[in-house]
Design a protein around this motif. Sequence first.
Motif, PDB file in Angstrom:
ATOM      1  N   PHE A 151       0.882  -1.019   0.079  1.00 59.17           N
ATOM      2  CA  PHE A 151      -0.128   0.005  -0.044  1.00 59.17           C
ATOM      3  C   PHE A 151       1.076   1.514  -0.037  1.00 59.17           C
ATOM      4  CE2 PHE A 151      -2.776   3.195   2.339  1.00 59.17           C
ATOM      5  CZ  PHE A 151      -3.625   3.080   1.344  1.00 59.17           C
ATOM      6  N   GLU A 152       2.011   1.203   0.682  1.00 64.03           N
ATOM      7  CA  GLU A 152       2.954   2.341   0.847  1.00 64.03           C
ATOM      8  C   GLU A 152       3.489   2.627  -0.536  1.00 64.03           C
ATOM      9  OE1 GLU A 152       3.133   4.845   3.187  1.00 64.03           O
ATOM     10  OE2 GLU A 152       1.421   3.692   4.026  1.00 64.03           O
ATOM     11  N   ALA A 153       3.669   1.670  -1.084  1.00 63.71           N
ATOM     12  CA  ALA A 153       4.343   1.670  -2.422  1.00 63.71           C
ATOM     13  C   ALA A 153       3.592   2.379  -3.374  1.00 63.71           C
ATOM     14  CB  ALA A 153       4.852   0.106  -3.032  1.00 63.71           C
ATOM     15  N   LEU A 154       2.328   2.040  -3.505  1.00 65.90           N
ATOM     16  CA  LEU A 154       1.414   2.729  -4.439  1.00 65.90           C
ATOM     17  C   LEU A 154       1.379   4.377  -3.857  1.00 65.90           C
ATOM     18  CD1 LEU A 154      -1.399  -0.065  -4.472  1.00 65.90           C
ATOM     19  CD2 LEU A 154       0.465   0.723  -6.063  1.00 65.90           C
ATOM     20  N   ARG A 155       1.253   4.704  -2.588  1.00 63.57           N
ATOM     21  CA  ARG A 155       1.401   5.837  -2.088  1.00 63.57           C
ATOM     22  C   ARG A 155       2.512   6.879  -2.181  1.00 63.57           C
ATOM     23  NH1 ARG A 155      -0.623   6.760   3.998  1.00 63.57           N
ATOM     24  NH2 ARG A 155      -0.730   8.833   3.086  1.00 63.57           N
ATOM     25  N   HIS A 156       3.551   6.111  -2.571  1.00 61.64           N
ATOM     26  CA  HIS A 156       4.883   6.645  -2.904  1.00 61.64           C
ATOM     27  C   HIS A 156       4.982   6.987  -4.419  1.00 61.64           C
ATOM     28  CE1 HIS A 156       6.349   6.909   0.747  1.00 61.64           C
ATOM     29  NE2 HIS A 156       6.717   5.812   1.235  1.00 61.64           N
ATOM     30  N   GLY A 157       4.086   6.330  -5.216  1.00 58.13           N
ATOM     31  CA  GLY A 157       4.179   6.670  -6.512  1.00 58.13           C
ATOM     32  C   GLY A 157       4.409   5.317  -7.499  1.00 58.13           C
ATOM     33  N   ALA A 158       4.288   4.360  -7.083  1.00 57.39           N
ATOM     34  CA  ALA A 158       4.739   3.126  -7.930  1.00 57.39           C
ATOM     35  C   ALA A 158       3.376   3.110  -8.899  1.00 57.39           C
ATOM     36  CB  ALA A 158       4.679   1.842  -7.080  1.00 57.39           C
ATOM     37  N   ALA A 159       3.716   2.406  -9.904  1.00 56.86           N
ATOM     38  CA  ALA A 159       2.644   2.303 -10.964  1.00 56.86           C
ATOM     39  C   ALA A 159       1.852   1.114 -10.851  1.00 56.86           C
ATOM     40  CB  ALA A 159       3.364   2.378 -12.458  1.00 56.86           C
ATOM     41  N   GLY A 160       2.279   0.151  -9.915  1.00 58.84           N
ATOM     42  CA  GLY A 160       1.788  -1.018  -9.479  1.00 58.84           C
ATOM     43  C   GLY A 160       2.750  -1.961  -8.948  1.00 58.84           C
TER      44      GLY A 160
END
Length: 221
Positions: free
Chosen positions: A93-102
């Motif tokens: 979830f944090e990865a997505l919040r940090h700007g990951a595309a998926g």
Amino acid sequence: MTVRVVLADDQTVARAGFRALLDLTDDLVVAEAADGARAVEAVRTTRPDVVLTDIRMPGVDGLEATRRIAGDRSLDGVRVVMLTTYQVGAYVFEALRHGAAGFLLKDIEPDDLRAAIRTVAEGRGLLDPAVTRRVIEEFARLKAPEAAGAERLAVLTGREREVMAPVAAGLSNEEIGKRLIMSPLTAKTHVSRTMTKLGVRDRVPLVVLAYETGLVRPGEH
């Protein structure tokens, strides 16, 4: 179409495995890195289309590397995909919040990996809307909507807020157009304006914001 890729994983065997899969296609691995700091350096040097990075690495991990890449305006064209062995986790979830595309599971099938890389390279946010949405919904259930996040939506028009709901459901521009009775081009324009106003690069942060602010609630699409 050749997609330039940077691989970041502290396990040499894992990097070699992914490289072997990509070497069978037209994709080009332009750099490898064993930690997040080296990954960011490699990205700034080689300017790849896509970064495949493990989440857990020594020193600077994948989350921090993603934050640094997504926060660098000179790297706007670079898309980060997180690699994980777990389907659900706070770090995803944090990865997505940090700007990951998926994100992708490390045991992904070779054909699916190649298709995912091309999907992201073409600028189409979520790799697997259904799976990614499950992760977002899981953590949306654990927290109340954030007032500060809701204030961010004040810059949007009513129509732009309306468009965010089908975006959160993983709908394409064509599907959004059908749902809201507008052309795909108009839907695309609304989505693009929404991203510009909120200062995000693709649809993933829009999905996260939709849940965090309570604009969309788990199970409501």
